[in-house]
Scaffold this motif. Structure first.
Motif, PDB file in Angstrom:
ATOM      1  N   UNK A 162       0.828  -1.205   0.000  1.00 33.55           N
ATOM      2  CA  UNK A 162       0.000   0.000   0.000  1.00 33.55           C
ATOM      3  C   UNK A 162       0.860   1.251   0.000  1.00 33.55           C
ATOM      4  N   UNK A 163       1.942   1.205   0.791  1.00 38.00           N
ATOM      5  CA  UNK A 163       2.845   2.351   0.869  1.00 38.00           C
ATOM      6  C   UNK A 163       3.495   2.614  -0.495  1.00 38.00           C
ATOM      7  N   UNK A 164       3.926   1.508  -1.137  1.00 40.72           N
ATOM      8  CA  UNK A 164       4.563   1.653  -2.455  1.00 40.72           C
ATOM      9  C   UNK A 164       3.590   2.237  -3.466  1.00 40.72           C
ATOM     10  N   UNK A 165       2.346   1.749  -3.456  1.00 34.47           N
ATOM     11  CA  UNK A 165       1.344   2.274  -4.392  1.00 34.47           C
ATOM     12  C   UNK A 165       1.155   3.756  -4.162  1.00 34.47           C
ATOM     13  N   UNK A 166       1.131   4.168  -2.882  1.00 32.28           N
ATOM     14  CA  UNK A 166       0.926   5.571  -2.554  1.00 32.28           C
ATOM     15  C   UNK A 166       2.088   6.417  -3.077  1.00 32.28           C
ATOM     16  N   UNK A 167       3.316   5.906  -2.876  1.00 40.92           N
ATOM     17  CA  UNK A 167       4.491   6.614  -3.392  1.00 40.92           C
ATOM     18  C   UNK A 167       4.410   6.811  -4.892  1.00 40.92           C
ATOM     19  N   UNK A 168       3.864   5.799  -5.552  1.00 39.18           N
ATOM     20  CA  UNK A 168       3.752   5.889  -7.003  1.00 39.18           C
ATOM     21  C   UNK A 168       2.573   6.751  -7.431  1.00 39.18           C
ATOM     22  N   UNK A 169       1.771   7.146  -6.464  1.00 39.67           N
ATOM     23  CA  UNK A 169       0.673   8.052  -6.757  1.00 39.67           C
ATOM     24  C   UNK A 169      -0.554   7.382  -7.335  1.00 39.67           C
ATOM     25  N   UNK A 170      -0.769   6.122  -7.022  1.00 40.81           N
ATOM     26  CA  UNK A 170      -1.984   5.454  -7.493  1.00 40.81           C
ATOM     27  C   UNK A 170      -2.741   4.889  -6.305  1.00 40.81           C
ATOM     28  N   UNK A 171      -4.049   4.794  -6.434  1.00 40.54           N
ATOM     29  CA  UNK A 171      -4.815   4.217  -5.337  1.00 40.54           C
ATOM     30  C   UNK A 171      -5.274   2.820  -5.734  1.00 40.54           C
ATOM     31  N   UNK A 172      -4.518   1.845  -5.314  1.00 40.52           N
ATOM     32  CA  UNK A 172      -4.877   0.446  -5.573  1.00 40.52           C
ATOM     33  C   UNK A 172      -4.980  -0.237  -4.225  1.00 40.52           C
ATOM     34  N   UNK A 173      -5.963  -1.131  -4.107  1.00 46.09           N
ATOM     35  CA  UNK A 173      -6.145  -1.861  -2.852  1.00 46.09           C
ATOM     36  C   UNK A 173      -5.240  -3.094  -2.865  1.00 46.09           C
ATOM     37  N   UNK A 174      -4.247  -3.166  -1.953  1.00 49.47           N
ATOM     38  CA  UNK A 174      -3.315  -4.298  -1.967  1.00 49.47           C
ATOM     39  C   UNK A 174      -4.012  -5.631  -1.748  1.00 49.47           C
ATOM     40  N   UNK A 175      -5.245  -5.592  -1.191  1.00 50.14           N
ATOM     41  CA  UNK A 175      -5.923  -6.844  -0.894  1.00 50.14           C
ATOM     42  C   UNK A 175      -6.687  -7.410  -2.077  1.00 50.14           C
ATOM     43  N   UNK A 176      -6.894  -6.571  -3.102  1.00 48.34           N
ATOM     44  CA  UNK A 176      -7.706  -7.066  -4.231  1.00 48.34           C
ATOM     45  C   UNK A 176      -6.917  -8.038  -5.107  1.00 48.34           C
ATOM     46  N   UNK A 177      -7.679  -8.840  -5.852  1.00 52.37           N
ATOM     47  CA  UNK A 177      -7.074  -9.793  -6.786  1.00 52.37           C
ATOM     48  C   UNK A 177      -6.503  -9.060  -7.996  1.00 52.37           C
ATOM     49  N   UNK A 178      -5.481  -9.647  -8.608  1.00 51.36           N
ATOM     50  CA  UNK A 178      -4.896  -9.000  -9.783  1.00 51.36           C
ATOM     51  C   UNK A 178      -5.799  -9.138 -11.002  1.00 51.36           C
ATOM     52  N   UNK A 179      -6.616 -10.202 -11.010  1.00 52.92           N
ATOM     53  CA  UNK A 179      -7.522 -10.398 -12.146  1.00 52.92           C
ATOM     54  C   UNK A 179      -8.439  -9.201 -12.300  1.00 52.92           C
ATOM     55  N   UNK A 180      -8.598  -8.720 -13.520  1.00 54.68           N
ATOM     56  CA  UNK A 180      -9.498  -7.609 -13.759  1.00 54.68           C
ATOM     57  C   UNK A 180      -8.802  -6.256 -13.734  1.00 54.68           C
ATOM     58  N   UNK A 181      -7.535  -6.216 -13.325  1.00 54.67           N
ATOM     59  CA  UNK A 181      -6.790  -4.958 -13.380  1.00 54.67           C
ATOM     60  C   UNK A 181      -6.511  -4.592 -14.831  1.00 54.67           C
ATOM     61  N   UNK A 182      -6.490  -3.301 -15.127  1.00 60.88           N
ATOM     62  CA  UNK A 182      -6.111  -2.873 -16.471  1.00 60.88           C
ATOM     63  C   UNK A 182      -4.614  -3.129 -16.656  1.00 60.88           C
ATOM     64  N   UNK A 183      -4.191  -3.135 -17.913  1.00 67.27           N
ATOM     65  CA  UNK A 183      -2.771  -3.354 -18.202  1.00 67.27           C
ATOM     66  C   UNK A 183      -1.927  -2.305 -17.473  1.00 67.27           C
TER      67      UNK A 183
END
Lengths: 333, 500
Positions: free
Chosen positions: B126-147
Motif C-alpha cells: 500500500x505504501x509503495x502504491x501511494x508513493x507511485x501516486x496510485x490508489x490500488x487496494x493491496x488486498x484485491x485480486x490481480x484479475x481484472x486490473x487494467x494493463x
C-alpha cells in the motif's frame, strides 16, 4: 540456421532410403522367415488365410485411423462404435428388419458416431483424446442398453460365412477382396488426391494449412466421419465373422488399430504416414500374433509382445530423430 | 540512496552479435539518477537487444557496462535484479488469482513467527502504491486490473526489491489515453524518488512530453544523446530514419487499370478501425507503420483467415465472403504471409508439395493429382524465380530464408492471382535476394496484378509503392502518393499520428 543447397539441374532418381516404413517391411520379412523356420505350418494356406481374416476389422479401421492420426487427431472410440453398430445390427435384425437393412443401419450408426466425434472435437473445441474417451464409454453404454448381456447369433448362413469362409476352394478369405478394394481406394485418396495432401498438410501445420485455403474444421469432421463409417463396416464384418452381435464386441481393438498405424510409420504428431506402411504394420502385428499362437505362447505374453511393439513404434522415430539431430550438431561444429 | 544527477549506468561501445547478424555495433548510453530517458529508433535499431542485455537475458560480446562505479555482472535476470535493474515488459505477467500484495512480494513474503505476515505485506505494498501516486487496494485480486495498473504493480514489485534503474519496453503501446496519463504520473514520481527510468516508445509526442534525455539508435549504434531541450521532433525523426536509399528497387511505372480491391470502413476493433482504401490493377499500394499497427491483421481479414466486425471488402466490384480463405482464393486473391515458417510453408514437405498446395485445380485429372504436371509446375517456377534447391522433394527446412521466401511467392504466383498481398516480403533475407523479390513483385504489377504490400522497411516502401497508406494503432493516419512520401513524413505519421 538454414543452409543453401547447391543447385543441380540433373533430376535425382529416387534412391532406396532406409526409412521407418521400409524397415517395417524388412521386419515383416524377418518375422515371416523366423516363423516359417520355427513352426510347421506358418505359411500354410489355412494360416495365411487366418492371418488375413483375423486382421480384417483392424485393417479396415486403420484405413480411417491413418487419416485421423495424420491430421493430428485420434479416435479411441472406434471399438465402441464397432460394438454399437454390431448391437444395432443384431437388435434390428432380431426385430424382423431385413438383413440388408440391418447392415445399412450398422454402417449408418457408425458414420453418425464418427460425425458426432468430429463435431465435438472441432466445433466445441475439445481435445480428441478427451472427447473420444468419453464417447468410448458412451457408445459402448448405448450398446449395453440395447442388448444388455444378451447375444444375437441367428444370422443367415450366407452372411456369417462371409466372415471366415474362403472364396471357392482358394485360400483367399471372402473379406479380402473388400479389404483390398478399400486399401487401394484409401491409398489413392491419401497419396494421389488433393484431399490426402490437405490431410498431410493439416497435420504438418494447421496454421499454414489455414493460410493455404484449407477448411481445417470441415476437413477434420469429414475424417472423423469416415473413420466412423469404416468402424461401422468393421462392425458388420466382426458380427458375421463371430456370428455374434453383443455389446462387448471388439473390446480393446482401438489399441491394436492405433499400434498398427504407429508401427506402420504414421507419426503420432501428425503430418506423416503412408498407406502401405500401415498395411505392413497390420500384417506385422497379425503375423507376430499368429506366430506366437502357433508356438502356443499364452495370451498374456502375446499382449506383452503387442505392448512392446507399440512402445517401440512410438519411441523409435523419436530416438532416431534425436540421434540424427545430435549428428548434425557434431558435424556443424 | 543515489542523489539526483549521480551517474548510475554507463554503457560504452557495447556490441552484440547473433550468429552472422550484428544487433549492436558499439552503443553508448549514460543514465543518471532522477531522469527519464527515452530510447528511440526504428524496428530493428537495437533497442530491445540493449534492454535485454541490461535485463540479463543476453550477454554482450564487447564494450563495457558499469553500474555506479562497479562493473555490471552480466548473467541472469536474477543477477540484474540484484544489481538494481528491473524490467517492466509490455505485457505484465502477474499471478491473476493472487492479491496485489502477494504479487508484489511473491517469493519474498515477510515472515512473522511461522507464517507469512500478510498485514506487513499489505501495508508495505500500500505504501509503495501511494508513493507511485496510485490508489490500488493491496488486498484485491490481480484479475481484472487494467494493463496500466498491472504495470504499476510490477513497478511496485521492482521498487520493493530496491531497483534503481527501471527499464520499460513500450509501456504505453497497449494503453488508452487516460491510462497513459496515469503511467506518466507514476514515471514522474519515480523520477522524484531519484530513480532512473529508461523507456522505449514509438509515440514521439509522449516522449517529448515526459523525457529528460533522448537517445536515438539506428542500425545497432547510438546516433545521438541529447537533453530534450537541445533537440526537437524533426531532428529526432531525421536521426531515426537516416538510412540510405539504395538502388535496390527496380521500380518501373506501369499502366494503372481498374479497381481490383476495395476496402470500406473495415473494423475489427481489437486491431483496426474504419479502414478504407482501394488497390488498382498494376498498382503497388503499401501499408506502412510500426509493427503492431494493425497492418497484418487487415491483410488477414481481407484474405479471410480472420473475421472482421463491420465494413466490407469488394473484389472487382463484388462483395467478398467474410472469413473464408477459400472464397478469397476463388476471387483470385493471394496472401504471402508475414511468417513464412509458421504460415507460409509446410516445413517438412518439399518444394514440390509446397508449390502445388494452392494449384490443385490445375493439377488434377478428374480426381487424382497428375504427378507429372506437379513436377512440371515446380520446374517452371524454379526457373522463373531462380529458386535454388537440389531435390524438389527434400524438406524446405534446409533451404535458405531467401529461397524459402521465393517458394512461398512461387506457390501463390502459380495461382495467377489478380490481387497479391505480400506481408513483409523481404524480412530476414539477404540483400541480393531482396532485390530479386522486389523485381518479382514489380513484374507481377507489370502484368496487371494489384499489389498490396505490408512492410516495416521504409526504403522498401518508398522504393516500391505507388501509394502509401500509413497506419498507427489501428487507424489510417494518411495516404501519400509516391511523390509526396519521404522517410520523415511516414515516420512522423506512424509515430505521432499527425500528418507533417
Amino acid at each position: 540456421m538454414s543452409v543453401t543447397t547447391p543447385d543441380s539441374t540433373t533430376a535425382k532418381k529416387p534412391k532406396f532410403r532406409f526409412t521407418w516404413d521400409t524397415s517395417i517391411l524388412l521386419l515383416l520379412l524377418v518375422v515371416w522367415v523366423a516363423a516359417t523356420l520355427t513352426t510347421d505350418n506358418f505359411l500354410s494356406t489355412t494360416n495365411v488365410s487366418q492371418i488375413f481374416s483375423n486382421t480384417s476389422e483392424i485393417t479396415i479401421m486403420a484405413f480411417g485411423m491413418i487419416f485421423l492420426i495424420i491430421v493430428g487427431e485420434i479416435d479411441l472410440s472406434i471399438a465402441s462404435i464397432l460394438a454399437l453398430g454390431s448391437a444395432m445390427l443384431g437388435w434390428s435384425y432380431e426385430r424382423g428388419t431385413p438383413i440388408w437393412l440391418s447392415i445399412i443401419i450398422c454402417i449408418v450408426v457408425g458414420t453418425l458416431c464418427g460425425f458426432i466425434n468430429g463435431i465435438l472435437v472441432t466445433k466445441v473445441g475439445l481435445g480428441s483424446l478427451a472427447v473420444t474417451i468419453g464417447t468410448l464409454a458412451l457408445y459402448r453404454g448405448i450398446a449395453n442398453g440395447l442388448l444388455g448381456t444378451k447375444t444375437v447369433n441367428e444370422f443367415p448362413d450366407y452372411w456369417t460365412s462371409f466372415g471366415f469362409d474362403t472364396i471357392g476352394k482358394s485360400w483367399i478369405p471372402q473379406s479380402l477382396p473388400l479389404i483390398i478394394i478399400l486399401g487401394i481406394g484409401f491409398g489413392l485418396l491419401l497419396h494421389n488426391t488433393p484431399f490426402g495432401r490437405r490431410s498431410l498438410a493439416i497435420g504438418q501445420s494447421p496454421e499454414a494449412a489455414k493460410f493455404a485455403g484449407v477448411n481445417v474444421i470441415r476437413h477434420k469432421i469429414i475424417v472423423f466421419t469416415f473413420t466412423g463409417f469404416m468402424s461401422g463396416i468393421a462392425g458388420v464384418i466382426y458380427t458375421f465373422r463371430f456370428s455374434t452381435a453383443q455389446a462387448d464386441n471388439g473390446v480393446g481393438l482401438e489399441l491394436l488399430v492405433i499400434s498398427a498405424c504407429l508401427l506402420g510409420g504414421v507419426s503420432i504428431f501428425g503430418g506423416i504416414g503412408t498407406m502401405w506402411g500401415v498395411i505392413a504394420g497390420v500384417l506385422l502385428a497379425g503375423s507376430v500374433e499368429s506366430w506366437l499362437t502357433l508356438r502356443e505362447i499364452n495370451a498374456q505374453w502375446r499382449t506383452i509382445v503387442t505392448g512392446i511393439l507399440l512402445l517401440t513404434s512410438v519411441a523409435a522415430p523419436v530416438l532416431i530423430n534425436k540421434a540424427k539431430a545430435r549428428r548434425k550438431v557434431t558435424k556443424s561444429l | 540512496m543515489a542523489q539526483k544527477g549521480d551517474l548510475l549506468l554507463q554503457m560504452t561501445g557495447v556490441q552484440k552479435r547473433f550468429g552472422g547478424a550484428i544487433a549492436l555495433r558499439g552503443t553508448d548510453l549514460s543514465i543518471r539518477a532522477g531522469e527519464i530517458h527515452a530510447l528511440l529508433g526504428e524496428n530493428g535499431a537495437g533497442k530491445s537487444t540493449m534492454l535485454k542485455i541490461l535485463a540479463g537475458v543476453h550477454e554482450n560480446d564487447g564494450g563495457t557496462i558499469t553500474l555506479g562505479n562497479k562493473p555490471f555482472q552480466v548473467g541472469s535476470p536474477q543477477a540484474s535484479i540484484e544489481q538494481g535493474i528491473a524490467v517492466i515488459y509490455q505485457e505484465p505477467s502477474l499471478f491473476l488469482d493472487l492479491s496485489l500484495a502477494e504479487n508484489v512480494f511473491i517469493g519474498r513474503q515477510p515472515i512473522k513467527g511461522v507464517g507469512i505476515d500478510w498485514k506487513a505485506a499489505q501495508d508495505e505494498a500500500g505504501k509503495l502504491f501511494k508513493e507511485l501516486g496510485v490508489s490500488l487496494d493491496p488486498k484485491r485480486q490481480a484479475r481484472g486490473l487494467s494493463i496500466a495498473d498491472q504495470q504499476v504493480v510490477e513497478i511496485a514489485k521492482a521498487l520493493s526489491m530496491n531497483a534503481q534503474i527501471i527499464l520499460m519496453d513500450e509501456p504505453t503501446a497497449a494503453l488508452s489515453a487516460s491510462e497513459v496519463e496515469r503511467l506518466m504520473t507514476v514515471m514522474k514520481n519515480l523520477k522524484a524518488a531519484n530513480k532512473a527510468v529508461i523507456f522505449v516508445s514509438h509515440r514521439l509526442d509522449e516522449v517529448f512530453a515526459i523525457s529528460d534525455y533522448i537517445t536515438v539508435m539506428r542500425d545497432g549504434a547510438t546516433v545521438s544523446q541529447n537533453p530534450v531541450a537541445n533537440t526537437n521532433l524533426q531532428t529526432v525523426i531525421k536521426e531515426m530514419v537516416g538510412r540510405e536509399l539504395t538502388e535496390l528497387f527496380p521500380k518501373t511505372t506501369h499502366k494503372i487499370g481498374d479497381v481490383v480491391l476495395e476496402v470500406k470502413d473495415l473494423s475489427n476493433p481489437a486491431f483496426f478501425r474504419n479502414v478504407s482504401f482501394n488497390v488498382r490493377s498494376g498498382e503497388i499500394v503499401a501499408l506502412a507503420g510500426l509493427v503492431g499497427s494493425g497492418r497484418s491483421e487487415i491483410a488477414r481479414a481481407i484474405f479471410g483467415v480472420d473475421k472482421y466486425e463491420t465494413g466490407s471488402v469488394k473484389v472487382k466490384g463484388k462483395e467478398l465472403k467474410k472469413g473464408s480463405p477459400v472464397a478469397a482464393m476463388e476471387e483470385k486473391i493471394a496472401l504471402v504471409p508475414e511468417d513464412r515458417r509458421q504460415q507460409g510453408l509446410f516445413m517438412i514437405a518439399g518444394v514440390n508439395r509446397n508449390i502445388s498446395m494452392e494449384s490443385f485445380p490445375n493439377l488434377v485429372n478428374r480426381i487424382f493429382i497428375n504427378f507429372k504436371k506437379e513436377r512440371a509446375l515446380t520446374a517452371t517456377w524454379k526457373e522463373k524465380l531462380s529458386i535454388k534447391f537440389a531435390d524438389a522433394s527434400a524438406s524446405v527446412d534446409h533451404l535458405s530464408g531467401g529461397n524459402q521466401q521465393k517458394t512461398v511467392l512461387a506457390k501463390w504466383l502459380a495461382t495467377n492471382p489478380d490481387l497479391l498481398i505480400v506481408d513483409e516480403p523481404t524480412r530476414g533475407i539477404d540483400v541480393g535476394t531482396k532485390a530479386e523479390v522486389h523485381r518479382l513483385i514489380d513484374a507481377a504489377a507489370e502484368e496487371g496484378k494489384a499489389i498490396l504490400m505490408i512492410s516495416s522497411e521504409l526504403p522498401e516502401v518508398l522504393g516500391m509503392a505507388d501509394r502509401i497508406i500509413v497506419m498507427r494503432e489501428g487507424h489510417q493516419v494518411t495516404e501519400l502518393t509516391r511523390a509526396q512520401a519521404t522517410q520523415e513524413n511516414i515516420i512522423a505519421a506512424a509515430t505521432t499520428g499527425k500528418v507533417a
